[in-house]
Design a protein around this motif. Sequence first.
Motif, PDB file in Angstrom:
ATOM      1  N   VAL A  41       0.861  -1.186   0.000  1.00 15.67           N
ATOM      2  CA  VAL A  41       0.000   0.000   0.000  1.00 15.67           C
ATOM      3  C   VAL A  41       0.895   1.233   0.000  1.00 15.67           C
ATOM      4  O   VAL A  41       1.624   1.483   0.967  1.00 15.67           O
ATOM      5  N   LEU A  42       0.862   1.976  -1.081  1.00 16.26           N
ATOM      6  CA  LEU A  42       1.655   3.196  -1.215  1.00 16.26           C
ATOM      7  C   LEU A  42       0.751   4.378  -0.886  1.00 16.26           C
ATOM      8  O   LEU A  42       0.020   4.877  -1.729  1.00 16.26           O
ATOM      9  N   ASP A  43       0.811   4.809   0.375  1.00 13.95           N
ATOM     10  CA  ASP A  43      -0.123   5.801   0.897  1.00 13.95           C
ATOM     11  C   ASP A  43       0.657   6.965   1.502  1.00 13.95           C
ATOM     12  O   ASP A  43       1.413   6.780   2.463  1.00 13.95           O
ATOM     13  N   SER A  44       0.453   8.165   0.964  1.00 12.20           N
ATOM     14  CA  SER A  44       1.177   9.326   1.478  1.00 12.20           C
ATOM     15  C   SER A  44       0.803   9.625   2.930  1.00 12.20           C
ATOM     16  O   SER A  44       1.629  10.149   3.683  1.00 12.20           O
ATOM     17  N   ASN A  45      -0.412   9.275   3.340  1.00 12.37           N
ATOM     18  CA  ASN A  45      -0.790   9.480   4.745  1.00 12.37           C
ATOM     19  C   ASN A  45       0.075   8.634   5.677  1.00 12.37           C
ATOM     20  O   ASN A  45       0.442   9.070   6.770  1.00 12.37           O
ATOM     21  N   GLU A  46       0.379   7.424   5.256  1.00 12.46           N
ATOM     22  CA  GLU A  46       1.251   6.562   6.059  1.00 12.46           C
ATOM     23  C   GLU A  46       2.689   7.078   6.021  1.00 12.46           C
ATOM     24  O   GLU A  46       3.406   7.004   7.017  1.00 12.46           O
ATOM     25  N   MET A  47       3.105   7.611   4.879  1.00 13.59           N
ATOM     26  CA  MET A  47       4.447   8.182   4.757  1.00 13.59           C
ATOM     27  C   MET A  47       4.591   9.374   5.703  1.00 13.59           C
ATOM     28  O   MET A  47       5.629   9.549   6.341  1.00 13.59           O
ATOM     29  N   ASN A  48       3.540  10.186   5.813  1.00 13.28           N
ATOM     30  CA  ASN A  48       3.570  11.350   6.704  1.00 13.28           C
ATOM     31  C   ASN A  48       3.906  10.951   8.137  1.00 13.28           C
ATOM     32  O   ASN A  48       4.597  11.678   8.854  1.00 13.28           O
ATOM     33  N   LYS A  49       3.421   9.809   8.556  1.00 14.53           N
ATOM     34  CA  LYS A  49       3.615   9.358   9.934  1.00 14.53           C
ATOM     35  C   LYS A  49       5.075   9.062  10.247  1.00 14.53           C
ATOM     36  O   LYS A  49       5.460   8.996  11.416  1.00 14.53           O
ATOM     37  N   LEU A  50       5.904   8.909   9.233  1.00 14.80           N
ATOM     38  CA  LEU A  50       7.327   8.654   9.426  1.00 14.80           C
ATOM     39  C   LEU A  50       8.122   9.938   9.672  1.00 14.80           C
ATOM     40  O   LEU A  50       9.283   9.887  10.062  1.00 14.80           O
ATOM     41  N   ILE A  51       7.490  11.079   9.442  1.00 16.08           N
ATOM     42  CA  ILE A  51       8.154  12.374   9.588  1.00 16.08           C
ATOM     43  C   ILE A  51       7.939  12.873  11.024  1.00 16.08           C
ATOM     44  O   ILE A  51       6.791  12.948  11.481  1.00 16.08           O
TER      45      ILE A  51
END
Length: 158
Positions: A48-58
């Motif tokens: 799942v390539l989800d920018s919302n999940e990527m945001n959580k890594l910041i």
Amino acid sequence: MTKTREKDINANDRLRKEFKATIVVGLPASGRSANIVRPLSSEQAAFVLDSNEMNKLIPEYMGGLGACLVHEEGKMLTEQAFKEFTRGSMKGVNLVIPVVGYDADKLNIKYILPLLDAGYDVEIACTRADAATCANRVVARAIEGGVFIPREVVMSFD
């Protein structure tokens, strides 16, 4: 982390490389993840390539309070990750990509054409929900989980 989220992550331990990609479009809080993304990613052993999940890594995300602050950085990280699936080491791994909105030209340029060029079979799935219902869900999520999505984002799709 909830049991559901742990289960989703564990399901991704065995990703399949079948060149399948599904782009799931809809409004924020329209049910994309619950109704389509999670079941489909599990069924197809897809990433799942989800920018919302990527945001959580910041770090500035701060549990959702800084969601608006990291939005652009999360988009850039997601775009870099996407290149790994079209040109890099993850090429061919099944993908599910949740996207806010319905702009066909943007979908073509940003996702569909690069995926087709990389040899993927591409499908589009759509969740339908009216903007008012989604706006109410966004408010409820902000109260419950601290993730704020500006009203304009939801109402711009009405």
